[in-house]
Design an enzyme around this catalytic site. Structure first.
Site, PDB file in Angstrom:
ATOM      1  N   GLU A 165     -15.316  -9.547  -4.507  1.00  0.00           N
ATOM      2  CA  GLU A 165     -15.600 -10.339  -3.025  1.00  0.00           C
ATOM      3  C   GLU A 165     -17.035  -9.774  -2.473  1.00  0.00           C
ATOM      4  O   GLU A 165     -17.411  -8.826  -3.214  1.00  0.00           O
ATOM      5  CB  GLU A 165     -14.363  -9.414  -2.192  1.00  0.00           C
ATOM      6  CG  GLU A 165     -14.396  -7.995  -2.246  1.00  0.00           C
ATOM      7  CD  GLU A 165     -15.212  -7.168  -1.573  1.00  0.00           C
ATOM      8  OE1 GLU A 165     -15.802  -7.678  -0.642  1.00  0.00           O
ATOM      9  OE2 GLU A 165     -15.588  -6.218  -2.125  1.00  0.00           O
ATOM     10  N   PHE A 166     -17.411 -10.395  -1.640  1.00  0.00           N
ATOM     11  CA  PHE A 166     -18.740  -9.916  -1.144  1.00  0.00           C
ATOM     12  C   PHE A 166     -18.697  -9.834   0.204  1.00  0.00           C
ATOM     13  O   PHE A 166     -19.677  -9.975   1.051  1.00  0.00           O
ATOM     14  CB  PHE A 166     -19.975 -11.023  -1.563  1.00  0.00           C
ATOM     15  CG  PHE A 166     -19.687 -11.637  -3.105  1.00  0.00           C
ATOM     16  CD1 PHE A 166     -20.400 -10.783  -3.881  1.00  0.00           C
ATOM     17  CD2 PHE A 166     -19.076 -12.573  -3.774  1.00  0.00           C
ATOM     18  CE1 PHE A 166     -20.357 -11.023  -5.187  1.00  0.00           C
ATOM     19  CE2 PHE A 166     -18.880 -12.688  -4.812  1.00  0.00           C
ATOM     20  CZ  PHE A 166     -19.774 -12.041  -5.628  1.00  0.00           C
ATOM     21  N   THR A 206     -12.791   1.901  -4.773  1.00  0.00           N
ATOM     22  CA  THR A 206     -13.498   2.547  -6.147  1.00  0.00           C
ATOM     23  C   THR A 206     -14.450   3.427  -5.643  1.00  0.00           C
ATOM     24  O   THR A 206     -15.693   3.094  -5.793  1.00  0.00           O
ATOM     25  CB  THR A 206     -13.915   1.564  -7.241  1.00  0.00           C
ATOM     26  OG1 THR A 206     -14.772   0.445  -6.493  1.00  0.00           O
ATOM     27  CG2 THR A 206     -12.845   0.693  -7.815  1.00  0.00           C
ATOM     28  N   GLU A 219     -18.871  -5.752   5.944  1.00  0.00           N
ATOM     29  CA  GLU A 219     -18.025  -5.149   7.218  1.00  0.00           C
ATOM     30  C   GLU A 219     -18.829  -5.665   8.522  1.00  0.00           C
ATOM     31  O   GLU A 219     -19.979  -6.020   8.605  1.00  0.00           O
ATOM     32  CB  GLU A 219     -18.261  -3.505   7.299  1.00  0.00           C
ATOM     33  CG  GLU A 219     -17.558  -3.139   6.203  1.00  0.00           C
ATOM     34  CD  GLU A 219     -17.301  -1.476   6.169  1.00  0.00           C
ATOM     35  OE1 GLU A 219     -17.370  -1.096   7.289  1.00  0.00           O
ATOM     36  OE2 GLU A 219     -16.985  -1.028   5.190  1.00  0.00           O
ATOM     37  N   CYS A 254     -20.302   0.819   0.404  1.00  0.00           N
ATOM     38  CA  CYS A 254     -20.623   0.201  -0.938  1.00  0.00           C
ATOM     39  C   CYS A 254     -21.910   0.202  -1.545  1.00  0.00           C
ATOM     40  O   CYS A 254     -22.139   0.831  -2.666  1.00  0.00           O
ATOM     41  CB  CYS A 254     -20.425  -1.332  -0.449  1.00  0.00           C
ATOM     42  SG  CYS A 254     -18.760  -1.849  -0.136  1.00  0.00           S
ATOM     43  N   ASP A 298       0.898  -1.437   0.151  1.00  0.00           N
ATOM     44  CA  ASP A 298       0.013   0.080  -0.026  1.00  0.00           C
ATOM     45  C   ASP A 298       0.895   1.349   0.116  1.00  0.00           C
ATOM     46  O   ASP A 298       1.989   0.996   0.564  1.00  0.00           O
ATOM     47  CB  ASP A 298      -0.914   0.033   1.159  1.00  0.00           C
ATOM     48  CG  ASP A 298      -1.952   1.035   0.990  1.00  0.00           C
ATOM     49  OD1 ASP A 298      -3.205   0.345   1.005  1.00  0.00           O
ATOM     50  OD2 ASP A 298      -1.803   2.127   1.175  1.00  0.00           O
ATOM     51  N   PHE A 350     -32.426  -8.645   5.269  1.00  0.00           N
ATOM     52  CA  PHE A 350     -32.415  -7.467   4.962  1.00  0.00           C
ATOM     53  C   PHE A 350     -33.986  -7.150   4.432  1.00  0.00           C
ATOM     54  O   PHE A 350     -34.084  -6.192   3.688  1.00  0.00           O
ATOM     55  CB  PHE A 350     -31.636  -7.507   3.380  1.00  0.00           C
ATOM     56  CG  PHE A 350     -30.387  -7.285   3.360  1.00  0.00           C
ATOM     57  CD1 PHE A 350     -29.411  -8.346   4.134  1.00  0.00           C
ATOM     58  CD2 PHE A 350     -29.597  -6.096   3.099  1.00  0.00           C
ATOM     59  CE1 PHE A 350     -27.984  -8.044   4.318  1.00  0.00           C
ATOM     60  CE2 PHE A 350     -28.399  -5.875   3.272  1.00  0.00           C
ATOM     61  CZ  PHE A 350     -27.407  -6.685   4.084  1.00  0.00           C
ATOM     62  N   LYS A 357     -21.353  -8.543  -8.681  1.00  0.00           N
ATOM     63  CA  LYS A 357     -21.088  -7.714  -7.458  1.00  0.00           C
ATOM     64  C   LYS A 357     -22.090  -6.753  -7.383  1.00  0.00           C
ATOM     65  O   LYS A 357     -22.855  -6.273  -6.446  1.00  0.00           O
ATOM     66  CB  LYS A 357     -19.586  -7.181  -7.453  1.00  0.00           C
ATOM     67  CG  LYS A 357     -19.098  -6.254  -6.472  1.00  0.00           C
ATOM     68  CD  LYS A 357     -19.378  -7.025  -4.950  1.00  0.00           C
ATOM     69  CE  LYS A 357     -19.415  -6.157  -3.805  1.00  0.00           C
ATOM     70  NZ  LYS A 357     -18.329  -5.742  -3.394  1.00  0.00           N
TER      71      LYS A 357
END
Ligand code: UDX
Length: 439
Positions: free
Chosen positions: A148-149, A85, A152, A264, A30, A253, A208
């Site tokens: 990736e899914f 992104t 957090e 996200c 990084d 959900f 995604k």
């Protein structure tokens, strides 16, 4: 295998430590020196349950290292791109600056036969573009897209035990080689029978954004029902329970409340709309604009509800806000509905004190004009109203009787439909929630 991970933010740091845990020799790269110093010292640069332990364990194994120098990625068989992104400033589209920078830095080290694996959430078409670039500049190098899914709060679990693996591969003879390499990377995960979808680049990229759009839509659907419940006197929580028993719908959900935030869902649905527009398919996603609108309306409604319970005026009212992170078990305040409401209340004349078990420091940096307290009791001292805006376990388990002792007026607004309404009303509180009758 030797693996490099470019970008050690949320996704990259967890991915690097998890890959080391799977037995690989991993270097995380990084450009942020402070972040790398923290990671090298075994300190998690963000709050994430289980990550600190995993990091220390992987460092102690000697299989995990971190560096600010991309030259240390040289010689790895697989290079993961895990950079962010974000949404472009003033636009809906995703900002691919960090993906481009990662690709360019990889060009300095990559050799023919090595595999670049994109994990970042990107607009459809990005992988094909990058594959063309790598193919031109380093003939014989390979590229896969492997979204990736991770959520957090569950990042470690979601990385080590994902519910599916998606491999986006190019047409032609390289596909088989790439699938074999990725199967080797994820061998222990593949061995447990995790479903795997091998597909083209565009589908992998869209999986995604489609998944996140579906989740956002599900949340906004129930929040739209909450608006109707408010208009009709129906109860959105019972409605969600009842429709959720239908397997085809499912209860997950469907928690009505303040809606979605974070790094996200909001930016991904906007980026998806922007990309659809570029591709001439914007009509297909116009419904996402409404999903976004419904979501934003919940924040405004919450402020109105606070004004209502404060006898029609917020001026000079003391309000305690419990929760600042965009969701529990996180210190992430990006597009946090809780902080958004806290700031609106403050701007409309209330005296707002915010508390959160993990996100106070981040919040203070972004909203220094709000007051902060370490505990709910401190925040609620002499409060005219208490707003529970992030459903941390600590807040769900508050004892309404004891908590009632510290406030000036026993009025609670349950922004996440997470409290036991009966217990709070029995303790003498006026209970209000989005999509439910006053208690
Ligand atoms: C999300 C996706 O779940 C994950 O698969 C993807 O990789 C990244 O984006 P995350 O941003 O960590 O993960 O949060 P998530 O758990 O999905 O919650 C998003 C937001 O929706 C939170 O603000 C949460 O409070 C809210 N939410 C969630 C609701 O309002 N109601 C619900 O029923 C569920």
């Amino acid at each position: 295998m030797r693996i490099s991970v470019i970008g050690c933010g949320y996704l990259g740091a967890v991915h690097a430590a998890s890959m080391a845990e799977l037995g690989h020799e991993v270097v995380g790269i990084d450009v942020d020196e402070r972040k790398i110093a923290d990671l090298c010292a075994g300190r998690a640069p963000f709050y994430e349950p289980d990550f600190g332990e995993l990091l220390q364990h992987s460092l102690a194994s000697g299989r995990l290292s971190f560096s600010t120098d991309v030259a240390d990625a040289a010689g790895a068989q697989v290079h993961f791109v895990c950079v962010g992104t974000p949404q472009k400033h003033g636009e809906y589209a995703a900002d691919l600056r960090f993906v481009q920078a990662a690709a360019e830095s990889l060009l300095q080290v990559i050799e023919p036969g090595e595999l670049v694996v994109g994990k970042s959430t990107v607009p459809v078409g990005t992988a094909a573009e990058l594959a063309r670039m790598f193919g031109e500049k380093v003939p014989g190098s390979l590229l896969a897209w492997n979204p990736e899914f991770l959520r957090e709060g569950f990042a470690v679990r979601d990385t080590l035990h994902p519910d599916r693996l998606v491999y986006g591969v190019p047409d032609g003879p390289d596909a088989e080689t790439i699938v074999a390499v990725l199967d080797e990377v994820y061998a222990p995960i593949v061995a447990t029978g995790t479903p795997k979808v091998v597909t083209d680049y565009a589908t992998a990229e869209m999986v995604k954004t489609a998944a996140n759009s579906f989740l956002a839509t599900k949340i906004s659907f129930i929040n739209a029902m909450a608006e109707l419940c408010e208009a009709t006197g129906a109860d959105v929580k019972q409605l969600a329970d009842a429709i959720g028993f239908d397997d085809r719908i499912g209860r997950k959900f469907l928690n009505a409340g303040l809606g979605f935030g974070g790094g996200c869902l909001p930016k991904d649905i906007r980026g998806f709309m922007a990309r659809a527009g570029e591709l001439g398919a914007d009509q297909a996603l116009t419904f996402l604009r409404e999903v976004d609108n419904i979501n934003m309306r919940r924040r405004i409604r919450m402020v109105e509800l606070a004004r209502e319970v404060c006898d029609g005026s917020l001026l000079g009212k003391h309000i305690a806000v419990l929760g600042a992170a965009f969701k529990p078990d996180s210190d992430d305040i990006r597009d946090s509905p809780a902080l958004n409401v806290a700031a609106q209340l403050q701007l409309q004349g209330a005296v707002v004190t915010v508390t959160d078990p993990a996100a106070i420091e981040n919040s203070r940096r972004q909203w220094p004009q709000l007051d902060y307290a370490a505990t709910p009791e401190e925040a609620a001292e002499r409060a005219d109203a208490v707003l529970v805006l992030t459903e941390w376990r600590q807040y769900r388990e508050l004892d309404p009787v004891a908590f009632g002792e510290v406030v000036a007026r026993k009025r609670v607004l349950d922004g996440r439909n997470a409290l036991d309404r009966e217990a709070w009303t029995a303790a003498g509180w006026t209970y209000r929630a989005l999509g439910r009758r006053a208690g």
